[in-house]
Design an enzyme around this catalytic site. Structure first.
Site, PDB file in Angstrom:
ATOM      1  N   ARG A  83       0.854  -1.189   0.000  1.00  0.00           N
ATOM      2  CA  ARG A  83       0.000   0.000   0.000  1.00  0.00           C
ATOM      3  C   ARG A  83       0.894   1.245   0.000  1.00  0.00           C
ATOM      4  O   ARG A  83       1.691   1.423   0.915  1.00  0.00           O
ATOM      5  CB  ARG A  83      -0.883  -0.003   1.251  1.00  0.00           C
ATOM      6  CG  ARG A  83      -1.700   1.268   1.456  1.00  0.00           C
ATOM      7  CD  ARG A  83      -2.618   1.156   2.683  1.00  0.00           C
ATOM      8  NE  ARG A  83      -3.381   2.364   2.890  1.00  0.00           N
ATOM      9  CZ  ARG A  83      -3.117   3.263   3.842  1.00  0.00           C
ATOM     10  NH1 ARG A  83      -2.118   3.097   4.671  1.00  0.00           N
ATOM     11  NH2 ARG A  83      -3.865   4.347   3.956  1.00  0.00           N
ATOM     12  N   HIS A 127      -2.849  10.991   0.799  1.00  0.00           N
ATOM     13  CA  HIS A 127      -2.308  10.802   2.151  1.00  0.00           C
ATOM     14  C   HIS A 127      -1.719  12.151   2.580  1.00  0.00           C
ATOM     15  O   HIS A 127      -0.505  12.277   2.779  1.00  0.00           O
ATOM     16  CB  HIS A 127      -1.277   9.673   2.158  1.00  0.00           C
ATOM     17  CG  HIS A 127      -1.001   9.092   3.523  1.00  0.00           C
ATOM     18  ND1 HIS A 127      -1.132   7.746   3.813  1.00  0.00           N
ATOM     19  CD2 HIS A 127      -0.606   9.670   4.680  1.00  0.00           C
ATOM     20  CE1 HIS A 127      -0.812   7.520   5.084  1.00  0.00           C
ATOM     21  NE2 HIS A 127      -0.485   8.684   5.631  1.00  0.00           N
ATOM     22  N   GLU A 172      -7.356   8.579   6.399  1.00  0.00           N
ATOM     23  CA  GLU A 172      -7.606   9.254   7.680  1.00  0.00           C
ATOM     24  C   GLU A 172      -8.092  10.699   7.551  1.00  0.00           C
ATOM     25  O   GLU A 172      -7.398  11.633   7.948  1.00  0.00           O
ATOM     26  CB  GLU A 172      -6.338   9.220   8.532  1.00  0.00           C
ATOM     27  CG  GLU A 172      -5.824   7.823   8.804  1.00  0.00           C
ATOM     28  CD  GLU A 172      -4.665   7.821   9.802  1.00  0.00           C
ATOM     29  OE1 GLU A 172      -4.103   8.886  10.082  1.00  0.00           O
ATOM     30  OE2 GLU A 172      -4.346   6.738  10.324  1.00  0.00           O
ATOM     31  N   ASN A 301      -7.203   1.966  10.244  1.00  0.00           N
ATOM     32  CA  ASN A 301      -5.872   2.188  10.818  1.00  0.00           C
ATOM     33  C   ASN A 301      -6.011   2.234  12.328  1.00  0.00           C
ATOM     34  O   ASN A 301      -6.787   3.037  12.868  1.00  0.00           O
ATOM     35  CB  ASN A 301      -5.276   3.522  10.352  1.00  0.00           C
ATOM     36  CG  ASN A 301      -4.925   3.517   8.872  1.00  0.00           C
ATOM     37  OD1 ASN A 301      -5.086   2.500   8.189  1.00  0.00           O
ATOM     38  ND2 ASN A 301      -4.445   4.639   8.382  1.00  0.00           N
ATOM     39  N   TYR A 303      -3.964   2.299  16.119  1.00  0.00           N
ATOM     40  CA  TYR A 303      -2.728   2.455  16.899  1.00  0.00           C
ATOM     41  C   TYR A 303      -2.969   2.298  18.392  1.00  0.00           C
ATOM     42  O   TYR A 303      -2.168   1.696  19.098  1.00  0.00           O
ATOM     43  CB  TYR A 303      -2.069   3.817  16.592  1.00  0.00           C
ATOM     44  CG  TYR A 303      -1.487   3.829  15.199  1.00  0.00           C
ATOM     45  CD1 TYR A 303      -0.208   3.359  14.958  1.00  0.00           C
ATOM     46  CD2 TYR A 303      -2.254   4.232  14.092  1.00  0.00           C
ATOM     47  CE1 TYR A 303       0.322   3.308  13.681  1.00  0.00           C
ATOM     48  CE2 TYR A 303      -1.736   4.184  12.810  1.00  0.00           C
ATOM     49  CZ  TYR A 303      -0.448   3.726  12.614  1.00  0.00           C
ATOM     50  OH  TYR A 303       0.067   3.660  11.348  1.00  0.00           O
ATOM     51  N   GLU A 367      -3.369   0.023   8.301  1.00  0.00           N
ATOM     52  CA  GLU A 367      -2.175   0.409   9.065  1.00  0.00           C
ATOM     53  C   GLU A 367      -2.305  -0.093  10.492  1.00  0.00           C
ATOM     54  O   GLU A 367      -3.369   0.017  11.113  1.00  0.00           O
ATOM     55  CB  GLU A 367      -1.990   1.937   9.171  1.00  0.00           C
ATOM     56  CG  GLU A 367      -1.544   2.613   7.917  1.00  0.00           C
ATOM     57  CD  GLU A 367      -1.401   4.130   8.095  1.00  0.00           C
ATOM     58  OE1 GLU A 367      -1.160   4.604   9.234  1.00  0.00           O
ATOM     59  OE2 GLU A 367      -1.555   4.834   7.091  1.00  0.00           O
TER      60      GLU A 367
END
Ligand code: GBH
Length: 461
Positions: A83, A127, A172, A301, A303, A367
């Site tokens: 990606r 992005h 995002e 994504n 985290y 991600e």
């Protein structure tokens, strides 16, 4: 890697898709070559005080000049998909008009190189690198930017669609809108909540317009989606103030994107909150139909996760402007080098909840990863047991979510290699591969070898 985690990971299906991810500004460098124009990140990096150490992406990992070797590196990891993002300011230096063919040529060569290496290309169209000229015209708070994005998307799509099957419009949008236009912690560094809400709508509209046109122009089946960053927002206590804080965090962090995309309407509670503040989404008739047209995959994504409180350190529930207070209460878990708490069960909860509340849309983890203070040994090798443990715990969390009914089809580690970590500069390293920024030498870390072996094991060879 614990035995429990290993067993969970081994339960993933053999056709589960494994990848690594990067983004253009974070790795490419070559900021003024072959007709590339400036983006909001070039400008932001040159604004004193915005980026740690005054660093920028002028050179980054010099990937623009090292692309074939980097693709060979990706292949050596044994992943089946890569990606990457396309830099809008390479394709349209001023954000409008005809394509800069030299800019498109780079991605054209990259796609060929990937296919030769048996690695599937997965293109992200945006992005965060908005052409500066479009920001000068108002940026994402302006409706016109959505139309400009769709035009740009078609230039890329027309060039690459004969070889690229999988497309993500935006990475995002929360970060673009909230960090870029409200908190000012990312480019363009503006700080106006109303502008940020206008940006939310125009980012979503841009996604919808681009998706509509790509779908109509597709000559072969494509997989089309958008990527959102999300966590699990819980209340620190049972108190009403804390539950309200968690509701608002989830609303502005996740539902304000998920609901228009997947249900065709903005979340009512959040619209009510906004109207109390005198803010209304700039919706025009027909917009929500454009935004909510079907997509094939939702990129997630992940985290970290947070516990929210509606009370500040002084016991107040409202700030000076009369807006409700929100703060986070640590779980008391170990943290990464970003100071983000390590909360893998929040990942499982998020994925199970997405599949329950928004059924029918396959999920891919676009991600997941962590920064740690890597110390290379004299040979340049990084024995990053902390990152390996993070990846193991989080891939196991994905497998656990699948066992609980979440429809997750793939996983991308963030990131292929150390790179420009936005406002944090080069000090924060997320790579599976170490980059020596003096020599540009790439050295796979322990985590890269573990990832390669894990993929092999899941596939059964
Ligand atoms: C991603 O954004 C980006 O897509 C990527 O470019 C970047 O390099 C990577 O992550 C690493 O940062 O308060 O503990 O949750 C990450 C989005 C949003 C994740 C804010 C962390 C706040 C930290 N981030 N969130 S924490």
């Amino acid at each position: 890697e614990s035995a429990d985690e290993a067993a969970l990971i081994a339960s993933l299906p053999t056709d589960f898709r494994w990848g690594v991810a990067t983004s253009a500004y974070q790795i490419e460098g070559a900021h003024d070559e072959d007709g590339r124009g400036p983006s909001i990140w070039d400008t932001y990096c040159r604004t004193p005080g915005m980026v740690e150490g005054g660093e920028n992406g002028d050179v980054a990992c010099d990937h623009y000049h090292r692309m074939p070797a980097d693709i060979a590196l990706i292949k050596s990891l044994g992943v089946d998909v890569y990606r990457f993002s396309v830099a809008w300011p390479r394709v349209q230096p001023g954000g409008r008009g005809p394509a800069n063919e030299a800019g498109l040529d780079f991605y054209d060569r990259m796609v060929d190189e990937l296919l030769r290496s048996n690695v599937d290309p997965w293109v992200t169209l945006y992005h965060w690198d908005l052409p500066q000229e479009l920001e000068d015209a108002g940026g994402w708070p302006e409706r016109d930017t959505a139309y400009r994005f769709a035009d740009y998307a078609m230039l890329v799509f027309d060039r690459l669609q004969d070889r690229v099957r999988t497309w993500t419009t935006l990475n995002e949008p929360w970060c673009s809108a909230m960090l870029g236009y409200y908190e000012g912690r990312q480019a363009p560094g503006r700080q106006d909540f109303g502008d940020a809400m206008d940006a939310v709508h125009h980012l979503l509209l841009g996604h919808g317009l681009a998706a509509q046109r790509m779908r109509a122009a597709a000559t072969e089946p494509i997989q089309l989606g958008i990527t959102l960053n999300m966590g699990t927002a819980t209340a620190a206590t049972e108190s009403l103030a804390d539950q309200e804080a968690a509701r608002r965090a989830d609303g502005l962090g996740a539902r304000i994107y998920l609901d228009p995309l997947l249900r065709g309407q903005y979340p009512g509670d959040i619209m009510d909150d906004l109207s109390v503040r005198g803010i209304k989404m700039p919706v025009i008739d027909g917009d929500l139909a454009i935004i909510s047209q079907p997509i094939d995959v939702l990129g997630v994504n992940y985290y970290s996760s947070h516990r929210f409180s509606g009370v500040d350190a002084d016991g107040r529930t409202e700030d000076a402007d009369g807006n409700p207070v929100s703060s986070t209460v640590p779980f008391g878990r170990p943290v990464t080098a970003m100071d983000w708490e390590i909360v893998p069960e929040g990942f499982t909860q998020l994925l199970v909840r997405l599949s329950k509340e928004y059924p029918g849309i396959p999920l891919v983890i676009t991600e997941n990863g962590a920064a740690f203070d890597d110390l290379p040994d004299p040979s340049g090798f990084v024995a990053d047991h902390d990152r390996t443990a993070y990846l193991s715990a989080h891939i196991a969390a994905v497998a656990a979510a699948r066992q609980q009914g979440a429809d997750v089809r793939g996983y991308f580690a963030w990131s292929l290699m150390d790179n420009f970590e936005w406002s944090y500069g080069y000090a924060k390293r997320f790579g599976l591969v170490h980059v020596d920024y003096d020599t540009q030498v790439r050295t796979p870390k322990q985590s890269a070898l573990w990832y390669r072996d894990t993929i092999r094991r899941v596939r059964g060879y």
